[in-house]
Scaffold this motif. Sequence first.
Motif, short mmCIF file in Angstrom:
data_model
loop_
_atom_site.label_atom_id
_atom_site.label_comp_id
_atom_site.label_asym_id
_atom_site.label_seq_id
_atom_site.Cartn_x
_atom_site.Cartn_y
_atom_site.Cartn_z
N GLU A 152 -75.84 34.93 91.46
CA GLU A 152 -75.61 34.96 90.02
C GLU A 152 -74.79 36.17 89.61
O GLU A 152 -75.04 37.29 90.05
N GLY A 153 -73.79 35.94 88.76
CA GLY A 153 -72.97 37.04 88.25
C GLY A 153 -71.79 37.39 89.12
O GLY A 153 -70.95 38.19 88.72
N ILE A 154 -71.70 36.79 90.32
CA ILE A 154 -70.56 37.07 91.21
C ILE A 154 -69.57 35.92 91.10
O ILE A 154 -69.89 34.77 91.41
N ASN A 155 -68.37 36.24 90.63
CA ASN A 155 -67.35 35.22 90.42
C ASN A 155 -66.64 34.90 91.73
O ASN A 155 -66.02 35.78 92.32
N ILE A 156 -66.72 33.66 92.18
CA ILE A 156 -66.16 33.27 93.47
C ILE A 156 -64.65 33.45 93.51
O ILE A 156 -64.09 33.80 94.56
N TYR A 157 -63.97 33.23 92.38
CA TYR A 157 -62.52 33.38 92.37
C TYR A 157 -62.12 34.85 92.52
O TYR A 157 -61.11 35.17 93.15
N GLY A 158 -62.93 35.73 91.95
CA GLY A 158 -62.69 37.15 92.13
C GLY A 158 -62.87 37.56 93.59
O GLY A 158 -62.11 38.38 94.12
N VAL A 159 -63.88 36.96 94.26
CA VAL A 159 -64.12 37.24 95.67
C VAL A 159 -62.96 36.73 96.53
O VAL A 159 -62.51 37.40 97.45
N TYR A 160 -62.46 35.53 96.21
CA TYR A 160 -61.33 34.96 96.95
C TYR A 160 -60.11 35.89 96.86
O TYR A 160 -59.44 36.16 97.86
N LEU A 161 -59.82 36.35 95.66
CA LEU A 161 -58.65 37.20 95.45
C LEU A 161 -58.83 38.55 96.17
O LEU A 161 -57.88 39.07 96.76
N GLU A 162 -60.04 39.09 96.10
CA GLU A 162 -60.30 40.35 96.80
C GLU A 162 -60.14 40.18 98.30
O GLU A 162 -59.57 41.04 98.98
N LEU A 163 -60.59 39.05 98.82
CA LEU A 163 -60.48 38.78 100.26
C LEU A 163 -59.01 38.65 100.67
O LEU A 163 -58.61 39.15 101.72
N PHE A 164 -58.21 38.02 99.82
CA PHE A 164 -56.78 37.91 100.11
C PHE A 164 -56.16 39.30 100.16
O PHE A 164 -55.36 39.60 101.06
N ALA A 165 -56.51 40.15 99.20
CA ALA A 165 -55.94 41.50 99.13
C ALA A 165 -56.31 42.31 100.38
O ALA A 165 -55.46 42.99 100.97
N ILE A 166 -57.58 42.24 100.79
CA ILE A 166 -58.03 42.98 101.97
C ILE A 166 -57.32 42.48 103.22
O ILE A 166 -56.84 43.26 104.05
N THR A 167 -57.24 41.16 103.35
CA THR A 167 -56.61 40.54 104.53
C THR A 167 -55.13 40.89 104.61
O THR A 167 -54.62 41.24 105.69
N ALA A 168 -54.44 40.80 103.49
CA ALA A 168 -53.00 41.12 103.47
C ALA A 168 -52.78 42.58 103.85
O ALA A 168 -51.84 42.91 104.58
#
Length: 247
Positions: free
Chosen positions: A67-83
Amino acid sequence: MAEFLKGMILSVLSEKCYNEFFVRYNFLDEPCLKATLSKGLGIGIIAGSILVKVPQILKIVANKSAEGINIYGVYLELFAITANFAYSYIMNFPFSAWGEGTFLAIQTAIIASLVLHYGGSPGKATVFLATYVGLVSAVVSGYVPKDVLWNMQAVNVPIIVIAKSIQVLTNYKNGSTGQLSAVTCLLLFGGSIARIFTSIQETGDSIIIITYCVSTIANGALVLQLFWYWNVVKTTKNVNKKKKKRI
């Protein structure tokens, strides 16, 4: 024994700085002091990153809720870390300059899968993890052109802003930080500050430096919300306790 110690020290110091410190006893050499501090910070950040998001993972699992954790925010953060770590790896930057990205990516991917799982989509969680592993393998294989990786890294700047803004807005709408871990947010904030210095010293890559500057500001916004809503929640609990006593 002496050779072993020298080898350990040389894993952190360059040959030049080793000679300055342990042969000439010049402990005030500015370039070597900066380089040593940068290397030490880098190693410390990597060591801390091994567990930095574990409190967040444990909190989700313990509560069986994301609850309270936005999945789209997590996806974008994961992309940034991976890149970031893929670009740094292909550019042959020192591991101490980007190594934490590997551990952060693994933990962020786990968080994304947990958000999907506890959101009622365990099948999607499995597919997501398998797809992510496949994509990372392809990106770091060397077959992806460096220009593409540079562009991925450049896109990180707006992506970090968007990813953190999504979470900040979600917190604002909910009036709380939900299942966000204070320990994780504080460690990420401190790590991003330190990475500005280490990136300047070890890579000199302007796009990497800008990325960490933006990341520091974005992580700082979440830390401010944590403290703000912490006080709000404590005040609300105290008011509720007083009401119950009156009843």
